[in-house]
Design an enzyme around this catalytic site. Structure first.
Site, PDB file in Angstrom:
ATOM      1  N   ASP A  12       0.820  -1.221   0.000  1.00  0.00           N
ATOM      2  CA  ASP A  12       0.000   0.000   0.000  1.00  0.00           C
ATOM      3  C   ASP A  12       0.852   1.269   0.000  1.00  0.00           C
ATOM      4  O   ASP A  12       0.443   2.291   0.541  1.00  0.00           O
ATOM      5  CB  ASP A  12      -0.947   0.053   1.222  1.00  0.00           C
ATOM      6  CG  ASP A  12      -1.790  -1.201   1.330  1.00  0.00           C
ATOM      7  OD1 ASP A  12      -2.286  -1.644   0.281  1.00  0.00           O
ATOM      8  OD2 ASP A  12      -1.927  -1.732   2.436  1.00  0.00           O
ATOM      9  N   LYS A  15       2.150   2.159  -5.045  1.00  0.00           N
ATOM     10  CA  LYS A  15       2.805   1.635  -6.257  1.00  0.00           C
ATOM     11  C   LYS A  15       1.915   1.775  -7.476  1.00  0.00           C
ATOM     12  O   LYS A  15       2.392   2.022  -8.574  1.00  0.00           O
ATOM     13  CB  LYS A  15       3.164   0.152  -6.078  1.00  0.00           C
ATOM     14  CG  LYS A  15       4.221  -0.103  -5.048  1.00  0.00           C
ATOM     15  CD  LYS A  15       4.496  -1.577  -4.892  1.00  0.00           C
ATOM     16  CE  LYS A  15       3.311  -2.382  -4.414  1.00  0.00           C
ATOM     17  NZ  LYS A  15       2.834  -2.056  -3.063  1.00  0.00           N
ATOM     18  N   GLY A  39      -4.270  -4.361  -4.102  1.00  0.00           N
ATOM     19  CA  GLY A  39      -5.282  -3.375  -4.450  1.00  0.00           C
ATOM     20  C   GLY A  39      -4.587  -2.097  -4.848  1.00  0.00           C
ATOM     21  O   GLY A  39      -3.884  -1.506  -4.044  1.00  0.00           O
ATOM     22  N   HIS A  40      -4.713  -1.733  -6.097  1.00  0.00           N
ATOM     23  CA  HIS A  40      -4.090  -0.503  -6.561  1.00  0.00           C
ATOM     24  C   HIS A  40      -5.172   0.522  -6.866  1.00  0.00           C
ATOM     25  O   HIS A  40      -6.065   0.258  -7.663  1.00  0.00           O
ATOM     26  CB  HIS A  40      -3.254  -0.767  -7.817  1.00  0.00           C
ATOM     27  CG  HIS A  40      -1.982  -1.491  -7.526  1.00  0.00           C
ATOM     28  ND1 HIS A  40      -1.205  -2.054  -8.497  1.00  0.00           N
ATOM     29  CD2 HIS A  40      -1.350  -1.711  -6.361  1.00  0.00           C
ATOM     30  CE1 HIS A  40      -0.138  -2.612  -7.931  1.00  0.00           C
ATOM     31  NE2 HIS A  40      -0.212  -2.416  -6.644  1.00  0.00           N
ATOM     32  N   GLN A 221       2.134  -5.803  -3.042  1.00  0.00           N
ATOM     33  CA  GLN A 221       2.564  -5.894  -1.634  1.00  0.00           C
ATOM     34  C   GLN A 221       3.928  -5.193  -1.449  1.00  0.00           C
ATOM     35  O   GLN A 221       4.200  -4.256  -2.169  1.00  0.00           O
ATOM     36  CB  GLN A 221       2.607  -7.354  -1.158  1.00  0.00           C
ATOM     37  CG  GLN A 221       1.241  -8.000  -1.058  1.00  0.00           C
ATOM     38  CD  GLN A 221       0.773  -8.663  -2.339  1.00  0.00           C
ATOM     39  OE1 GLN A 221       1.548  -9.290  -3.019  1.00  0.00           O
ATOM     40  NE2 GLN A 221      -0.481  -8.524  -2.668  1.00  0.00           N
TER      41      GLN A 221
HETATM   42  P1  IMP Z   1      -2.629 -12.800   1.802  1.00  0.00           P
HETATM   43  O1  IMP Z   1      -1.707 -12.257   0.770  1.00  0.00           O
HETATM   44  O2  IMP Z   1      -4.083 -12.553   1.498  1.00  0.00           O
HETATM   45  O3  IMP Z   1      -2.342 -14.234   2.140  1.00  0.00           O
HETATM   46  O4  IMP Z   1      -2.364 -11.988   3.168  1.00  0.00           O
HETATM   47  C1  IMP Z   1      -1.131 -12.112   3.876  1.00  0.00           C
HETATM   48  C2  IMP Z   1      -0.713 -10.785   4.488  1.00  0.00           C
HETATM   49  O5  IMP Z   1      -0.371  -9.867   3.454  1.00  0.00           O
HETATM   50  C3  IMP Z   1      -1.803 -10.089   5.301  1.00  0.00           C
HETATM   51  O6  IMP Z   1      -1.180  -9.367   6.355  1.00  0.00           O
HETATM   52  C4  IMP Z   1      -2.416  -9.112   4.318  1.00  0.00           C
HETATM   53  O7  IMP Z   1      -3.031  -8.033   4.962  1.00  0.00           O
HETATM   54  C5  IMP Z   1      -1.163  -8.688   3.576  1.00  0.00           C
HETATM   55  N1  IMP Z   1      -1.441  -8.197   2.216  1.00  0.00           N
HETATM   56  C6  IMP Z   1      -1.745  -8.923   1.120  1.00  0.00           C
HETATM   57  N2  IMP Z   1      -1.902  -8.132   0.054  1.00  0.00           N
HETATM   58  C7  IMP Z   1      -1.693  -6.881   0.476  1.00  0.00           C
HETATM   59  C8  IMP Z   1      -1.667  -5.608  -0.185  1.00  0.00           C
HETATM   60  O8  IMP Z   1      -1.866  -5.468  -1.379  1.00  0.00           O
HETATM   61  N3  IMP Z   1      -1.389  -4.540   0.607  1.00  0.00           N
HETATM   62  C9  IMP Z   1      -1.108  -4.658   1.926  1.00  0.00           C
HETATM   63  N4  IMP Z   1      -1.103  -5.817   2.568  1.00  0.00           N
HETATM   64  C10 IMP Z   1      -1.378  -6.923   1.857  1.00  0.00           C
END
Ligand code: IMP
Length: 426
Positions: A12, A15, A39-40, A221
């Protein structure tokens, strides 16, 4: 020329917006890991676009590739393509790797069940089936896009997988199993929609590079969510760090010219796990509200804190960052002073590097320097020299502490609210 843009914190970082800005100068934009957990949010001409899977380069009309390192939810991808088409984008620009892995309905279900099973140790996943899909990939029981395009093989694979998965669901989780035919029918319908986008994207990207085109690799991420280099186990299941760009696309490391990290002017994180510079109370609330810090994918309020340059230095090291893009600098306007974490203290000792022991990291107290803030609204500033002196000093302090120069600064969500200090593709 290949440039990789990575998140230098916990995701977040903005990017999507920086990719959108750089995509104007690129020919091809590529995503290399993650899935619809990302999420962009990108604002173009006052219109907000929320993308989860498709690279934000699509909004700039560029070839937008989903590389093999991404795990793809076909229904989500088709919905996003339909939305982009309505917004006037050309869907034929979207390319999907034939060897990307497919997220199946049981991955979603297992993601939720595993989280419940973890109890207090929950990761706080986005519940998009990401972890279970990568588990299957590593266990060699995943289903790839190329399988989805072969109906007979796909049916066979779904039927086989469900003999295993239904057993797990019913016997271990006391949950309902899935019907293989129904699942195969639904996915084969998606396959028809996806088929025109599927190709060998490694060939496409390498050909583009051989022709001297500019290719931008867009990380999802961030460093601290990398399955190896992040705050394990509070991480995602892929490699957002720069090395992931090679594995997740089939492009060799010798082809990468530059790696740039994107960092917010402060810190945020969604999900569980330690974050030493986290702010609770009024200051945290202020930054969250001002920075609209709510997850694009889940809507969850993000945890916020001061900028942590231990983390930035770590990102510079593990991804070999040549420079930084600092986003949301405008969110800090109006603060009398701004704190920056420069190191940690743990049991009376100074800790200068990110400690891998999560127990230690969780107990680290930041050592802060306090810098003067600025009161001016900077959302209309378009050059570095027009920024208030205190904002320039803040950026210079980040450069010094992180050990990397600032390439770009973002002062608002709009594409035009971007200050380019150095050209990324130069
Ligand atoms: P997962 O990727 O859904 O398995 O989540 C694993 C961890 O990564 C959790 O703490 C999510 O909140 C975090 N996470 C996954 N995608 C994002 C993102 O795009 N932005 C911020 N955190 C993310």
């Amino acid at each position: 020329m290949a440039v990789v843009l990575v998140g230098a914190q916990w995701g977040d970082e903005g990017k999507g917006k920086m990719t959108d800005f750089l995509a104007e100068k690129a020919d091809v934009v590529v995503r290399y890991q993650g899935g619809s957990n990302a999420g962009h949010t990108v604002v173009v001409a006052g219109k907000t676009h929320k993308l989860h899977l498709i690279p934000s380069g699509i909004l700039a009309g560029k070839i937008s590739v989903i590389g093999n390192g991404v795990v793809v939810d076909p229904g989500q991808m088709l919905r996003e393509i339909a939305g982009l088409e309505l917004a006037g984008c050309d869907p034929s620009l979207v390319k999907l790797s034939d060897i990307a892995h497919v997220i199946m309905p049981y991955h979603h279900r297992l993601d939720s069940l595993e989280e419940v099973g973890r109890g207090d140790r929950k990761i706080g996943t986005t519940q998009r089936g990401i972890g279970p899909a990568y588990m299957d990939k590593a266990a060699r029981s995943g289903i790839r896009v190329v399988d989805l395009l072969n109906p007979a093989l796909f049916r066979e694979k779904v039927a086989y997988q469900l003999t295993q998965v239904n057993h797990l669901l019913e016997r271990v989780y006391d949950s309902e199993g899935f019907d293989p035919d129904q699942m195969a029918d639904e996915y084969l319908e998606h396959a028809e929609g996806l088929a025109p986008h599927v190709c060998d994207t490694s060939v496409l990207i390498n050909d583009a590079l051989d022709e001297g085109k500019k290719v931008l690799f867009e990380g999802a991420q961030g460093t601290m969510l990398d399955v190896d280099h992040g705050t394990y186990p509070y991480v995602t299941s892929s490699h957002p760090t720069a090395g992931g760009a090679c594995i997740g696309t089939g492009v060799g490391p010798t082809k990468i010219r530059k790696v740039i990290g994107v960092a917010k002017a402060y810190t945020s994180r969604v999900g569980d796990g330690p974050m030493p510079s986290e702010l609770h109370g009024d200051m945290g609330e202020l930054l969250r509200e001002r920075g609209a810090e709510y997850g694009t994918t889940t809507g969850r309020p993000r945890r916020v804190g001061w900028l942590d340059t231990v983390i930035l230095r770590y990102s510079v090291r593990v991804s070999g960052l040549a420079g930084l893009c600092i986003t949301k600098l405008d969110t800090l306007s109006g603060l009398e002073t701004i704190k920056v974490a420069t190191a940690y203290r743990h049991e009376g000792e100074r800790v200068a590097e990110y400690p891998h022991d999560l127990g230690v990291f969780g107990e680290c107290e930041p050592e802060y320097v306090e810098l003067p803030g600025w009161s001016e609204d900077i959302t209309g500033v378009r050059s570095h020299s027009d920024l208030p002196a205190a904002a320039q000093d803040y950026l210079a302090a980040i450069e010094e502490m992180a050990g990397a120069p600032v390439y770009m600064i973002s002062v608002g969500p709009g594409r035009e609210q971007t200050i380019e200090v150095q050209g990324v593709f130069e």
